[in-house]
Write a protein that holds these residues in place. Structure first.
Motif, PDB file in Angstrom:
ATOM      1  N   ALA A 191       0.805  -1.221   0.000  1.00 47.22           N
ATOM      2  CA  ALA A 191       0.000   0.000   0.000  1.00 47.22           C
ATOM      3  C   ALA A 191       0.840   1.273   0.000  1.00 47.22           C
ATOM      4  O   ALA A 191       0.418   2.299  -0.548  1.00 47.22           O
ATOM      5  N   TRP A 192       2.042   1.250   0.589  1.00 49.34           N
ATOM      6  CA  TRP A 192       2.776   2.483   0.835  1.00 49.34           C
ATOM      7  C   TRP A 192       4.081   2.627   0.064  1.00 49.34           C
ATOM      8  O   TRP A 192       4.699   3.695   0.103  1.00 49.34           O
ATOM      9  N   ILE A 193       4.521   1.585  -0.618  1.00 50.47           N
ATOM     10  CA  ILE A 193       5.792   1.667  -1.352  1.00 50.47           C
ATOM     11  C   ILE A 193       5.765   2.781  -2.391  1.00 50.47           C
ATOM     12  O   ILE A 193       6.713   3.566  -2.516  1.00 50.47           O
ATOM     13  N   PHE A 194       4.677   2.869  -3.148  1.00 47.68           N
ATOM     14  CA  PHE A 194       4.606   3.887  -4.202  1.00 47.68           C
ATOM     15  C   PHE A 194       4.722   5.296  -3.616  1.00 47.68           C
ATOM     16  O   PHE A 194       5.487   6.127  -4.116  1.00 47.68           O
ATOM     17  N   SER A 195       3.965   5.556  -2.552  1.00 49.64           N
ATOM     18  CA  SER A 195       4.010   6.887  -1.931  1.00 49.64           C
ATOM     19  C   SER A 195       5.402   7.208  -1.405  1.00 49.64           C
ATOM     20  O   SER A 195       5.883   8.339  -1.533  1.00 49.64           O
ATOM     21  N   LEU A 196       6.060   6.220  -0.802  1.00 54.29           N
ATOM     22  CA  LEU A 196       7.416   6.423  -0.285  1.00 54.29           C
ATOM     23  C   LEU A 196       8.374   6.822  -1.402  1.00 54.29           C
ATOM     24  O   LEU A 196       9.132   7.795  -1.282  1.00 54.29           O
ATOM     25  N   LEU A 197       8.344   6.066  -2.506  1.00 52.09           N
ATOM     26  CA  LEU A 197       9.271   6.326  -3.606  1.00 52.09           C
ATOM     27  C   LEU A 197       8.942   7.620  -4.345  1.00 52.09           C
ATOM     28  O   LEU A 197       9.831   8.429  -4.641  1.00 52.09           O
ATOM     29  N   TYR A 198       7.670   7.834  -4.625  1.00 50.55           N
ATOM     30  CA  TYR A 198       7.267   8.974  -5.468  1.00 50.55           C
ATOM     31  C   TYR A 198       7.260  10.290  -4.693  1.00 50.55           C
ATOM     32  O   TYR A 198       7.830  11.295  -5.142  1.00 50.55           O
ATOM     33  N   GLU A 199       6.645  10.288  -3.510  1.00 52.33           N
ATOM     34  CA  GLU A 199       6.473  11.539  -2.778  1.00 52.33           C
ATOM     35  C   GLU A 199       7.683  11.894  -1.911  1.00 52.33           C
ATOM     36  O   GLU A 199       8.085  13.057  -1.833  1.00 52.33           O
TER      37      GLU A 199
END
Length: 394
Positions: free
Chosen positions: A237-245
């Motif tokens: 759930a949170w990998i994308f937000s960590l990498l992108y944001e």
């Protein structure tokens, strides 16, 4: 003459075994089919009901509550109905609830129906896992769980195609309703082929739920299932937000990393079937927890985007065999008397973990920043390793 009769009986038993195995594969695909659909359909649903972005939360809570209730008591229900009837009625309940989604006049009605979808999904999950744990080896259970990912990927793809072709979100759900109805008919029609309940010693009655809950090894297994499923879901759930944001990685690269995470999880479950027969599931679980922890630590170190992607892939690959292998080991760990109850309770705790730890990560990100998420996950994997070590001692 006797040899010929024996051959016929053996052939029938083999045919029955194969048919039930195929139905289990289909059941796992069907279990995953509705799970991820709402994510794709949510913008259209939100527009129809004029909802805020965070209004999806109550639906997840209702579905999780239904799943926890159904899976917790699945062992008791299986003794009364048998696995075949339970699967059939659960698919029917899921179909009726999803049909209600398409007819709901207000959002609160859809949220209320979410409780029924959770009840259906929880019962299906616990029943199939109980049957698989008793009847099949750890390698087969891993492959079965790999096919859950097939359903989980097919659902969003189906809804995406439905919306892209100009149809409303209700049309996508109606297709899934038809699949669930068809499965209900198949499971009920074949209910006599399914074992009445999990194996137990002839001289002992199946254990009551409270008796199973009192076992120390069951209590430890519930902690393990809660932590593992929470770690798996939170990372996804949170990998994308960590990498992108937080780390400024491009959308395409961040999305690729998330995709590799899920591909790794699917591949390791499928690849488990090719491990040497002498490799014990317990050893695989321990090695996978250590490898996943190493991947999370590497991700937390934030050394380089390429290293992040490799670490994320490692986390997914190492996570894959843990849940199905734990399920497969349950009969040997708790005994036939407690298997149905234990599996149901484990699936129930898994549902809680799926909801709780991603939410905790969100709270951590809000208060401490997104970079706190891999640190929190590392702490959870360390606790999981300790809990599994304690469980293995039993």
């Amino acid at each position: 003459m006797l040899a010929g009769s024996t051959h016929v009986v053996a052939a029938r038993m083999q045919g029955r075994f194969l048919l039930l195995l195929i139905l289990c594969f289909v059941g796992f695909i069907a279990l995953g089919l509705p799970d991820a659909v709402v994510g794709v359909a949510w913008p259209a649903i939100r527009a129809d009901f004029d909802l805020q972005l965070d209004a999806l939360g109550p639906l997840f809570i209702a579905a999780t509550a239904g799943s926890v209730i159904a899976s917790s008591f699945s062992g008791v229900v299986q003794l009364r109905l048998g696995i075949g009837r339970l699967l059939g009625l659960s698919c029917l309940l899921t179909a009726v609830a999803l049909l209600g989604y398409t007819l709901a006049p207000a959002w609160w009605v859809m949220v209320a129906l979410g409780l029924l979808t959770g009840l259906g999904a929880g019962a299906i999950d616990a029943a199939i896992n109980t049957h698989a744990a008793v009847q099949y080896s750890a390698r087969v259970v891993n492959v079965l769980h790999a096919f859950y990912a097939v359903g989980a990927a097919a659902g969003p793809a189906l809804m995406t195609a439905t919306l892209a072709s100009g149809h409303r979100w209700q049309a996508g759900y109606l297709i899934i309703v038809a699949v669930e109805f068809a499965l209900a008919v198949v499971f009920i029609a074949t209910h006599k082929l399914w074992p009445r309940s999990s194996r137990h010693h002839e001289n002992h009655r199946p254990a009551r739920l409270i008796e199973t809950l009192k076992l120390r090894k069951v209590q430890l297994s519930l902690v393990v299932f809660l932590l593992y499923t929470g770690c798996e879901a939170a990372a996804g759930a949170w990998i994308f937000s960590l990498l992108y944001e937080a780390r400024g990685i491009a959308t395409g690269a961040a999305g690729t990393a998330v995709t590799l995470y899920w591909i790794g999880l699917f591949a390791s479950r499928l690849g488990y079937a090719f491990l040497p027969a002498q490799v014990r599931p317990g050893v695989v679980i321990g090695a996978c927890i250590v490898a996943a922890l190493a991947g999370v630590i590497a991700l937390a170190a934030n050394l380089h985007p390429l290293i992040d992607t490799v670490a994320i892939t490692l986390i997914g690959f190492a996570s894959g065999p843990i849940f199905p292998s734990l399920i497969a080991m349950t009969p040997a760990r708790v005994g036939g008397q407690h298997t149905a109850n234990a599996v149901g309770l484990q699936v129930s705790m898994a549902a809680i973990g799926l909801a709780a730890l991603p939410a905790l990560c969100g709270l951590s990100a809000q208060m401490l920043g997104l970079e706190s998420i891999p640190l929190l996950l590392a702490a959870c994997w360390i606790i999981l390793l300790s809990a599994y070590w304690a469980l293995a001692r039993h």
